[in-house]
Design an enzyme around this catalytic site. Structure first.
Site, PDB file in Angstrom:
ATOM      1  CD  GLU A 118       4.015   0.608   7.035  1.00 23.83           C
ATOM      2  OE1 GLU A 118       4.700   0.897   8.019  1.00 23.83           O
ATOM      3  OE2 GLU A 118       3.669   1.463   6.184  1.00 23.83           O
ATOM      4  CG  ASP A 161      -0.159   0.000   2.546  1.00 24.58           C
ATOM      5  OD1 ASP A 161       0.757  -0.835   2.684  1.00 24.58           O
ATOM      6  OD2 ASP A 161      -0.455   0.824   3.424  1.00 24.58           O
TER       7      ASP A 161
HETATM    8 ZN   LIG Z   1       6.635   2.301   4.354  1.00 19.67          ZN
END
Ligand SMILES: [Zn+2]
Length: 377
Positions: free
Chosen positions: A134, A71
């Protein structure tokens, strides 16, 4: 793989918009790429169009994990380039996620493909852990950890853009909301109500007093950090507020960790709640402990020696305040664990015109190959 193929793979990843969603599209693409090179991988659904990817090469008990998130943060306004089209200019590769961290992830993927293609002897397995989400709560890393993918891992390399620094520790992060319940009334008749802002203000004073003066600090990470970051309360100027709340963020250390902070917050609240009418309560929004691993672990030593060939004396060990997937992966791991955070990038992460030097991206393919070769000798 020749250089143009290496560029094509990174280009493909940048073209897939994974702003806090859609990581399954990258996972599916990488699964096919791995399959084309005879490497087995699993696409593991997390939710909606979001899926982690796990791939493995080699054989044996010793396991080296390479990890990167798929992401990115949002592109934002003001780019000179299309953020979702890899653009090369003067040796820099522009696009959202180039530095944070599609170059690092792609370098890991290609390193595994080349290790396999070259038939490099590996005394163990290399496992790729590609994660979702994340940037917001590390849900992909949490799922992989909960499902046991970290359990048998002996050493972990996370390709966050730290080069030429080697990370082995970072602060914890704790977000809480403190709610104050009162009784609304007209401001001309305060006796009929209870002002919810008053005890909240008292709490904030005491919290600032306590958590700005903990004395807790770490030689690598620096001082414990505390800030009240939002405050809300009341409905209109002529009404006694019936509710109020404040949100706050703590950046914690091993010596003053999340559990200790929460215990101290509860002590302050319990004390204030003894007064008539006061009703303070706490909501935990995010609770991630810090990461501590071996400063002189085998994986740190190996990585340091390899990267010195590329970056000379600029290679140094360190840590930071930011929370990454390591916070999830490292749950239950010992303090001398084999962890290194190292990947290609510069200071443009989360900014407009994010870029990565092309040579650094290509170097890291070789760096990850060498780390695997040497760790699994
Ligand atoms: Zn990162």
């Amino acid at each position: 793989m020749d250089e143009s193929e290496k560029m094509n793979v990174l280009s493909k990843l940048i073209s897939i918009n994974t702003v806090n969603d859609n990581e399954k599209d990258i996972a599916d693409y990488l699964q096919k790429l791995f399959a084309d090179h005879g490497i087995f991988s699993e696409v593991l659904p997390v939710k909606g169009n979001r899926a982690n990817l796990v791939a493995e090469i080699g054989d044996g008990d010793k396991i080296l994990a390479l990890s990167g998130h798929m992401d990115t943060v949002m592109a934002g306004e003001g780019w000179d380039y299309d953020p979702f089209k890899l653009t090369e200019k003067d040796g820099e590769l522009y696009g959202r996620g180039t530095t944070d961290m599609k170059a690092g992830l792609t370098a890991m993927v290609i390193a595994m493909i080349e290790l396999k293609e070259n038939g490099t002897p590996l005394n163990g397995k290399v496992r790729l852990l590609a994660t979702v989400g994340e940037e917001v709560g590390e849900m992909g890393a949490k799922k992989l950890t909960d499902d046991g993918y970290m359990q048998d891992v002996d050493a972990l390399v996370i390709g966050e853009p730290t080069a030429p620094y080697l990370g082995y520790t970072h602060m914890g992060s704790l977000d809480i909301r403190v709610n104050s319940k009162g009784v609304a009334a007209h401001s001309s008749m305060p006796d009929q109500g209870f002002n919810a802002i008053d005890p909240l203000v008292e709490f904030i004073h005491e919290a600032n007093d306590k958590f700005r003066n903990t004395g807790a600090s770490d030689p690598v990470l620096g001082h414990f950090i505390f800030n009240v970051t939002t405050i809300k309360g009341g409905t209109q100027v002529n009404a006694i507020p019936g509710s109020a709340s404040a949100e706050m963020n703590f950046r914690t250390l091993d010596s003053y960790n999340n559990d200790k902070v929460l215990a101290d917050v509860h002590t302050i609240i319990d004390q204030l709640n003894k007064a008539d009418g006061v009703d303070l309560s706490i909501e935990i929004m995010m609770n991630l402990n810090g990461v501590v691993s071996g400063k002189d672990s085998t994986i740190i030593d190996i990585t340091q020696n390899i990267e010195k060939e590329y970056f000379g004396d600029k290679v140094q060990k360190g840590g930071g305040a930011g929370t990454i997937d390591a916070a999830r992966f490292m749950v239950g791991k010992p303090k001398d664990y084999n962890l290194v955070i190292s990947g290609p990038g510069n200071q443009t992460m989360h900014k407009v015109n994010e870029s990565v030097p092309k040579s650094l991206y290509l170097d890291f393919i070789d760096i990850y190959k060498k780390i695997a070769e040497q760790y699994l000798k």
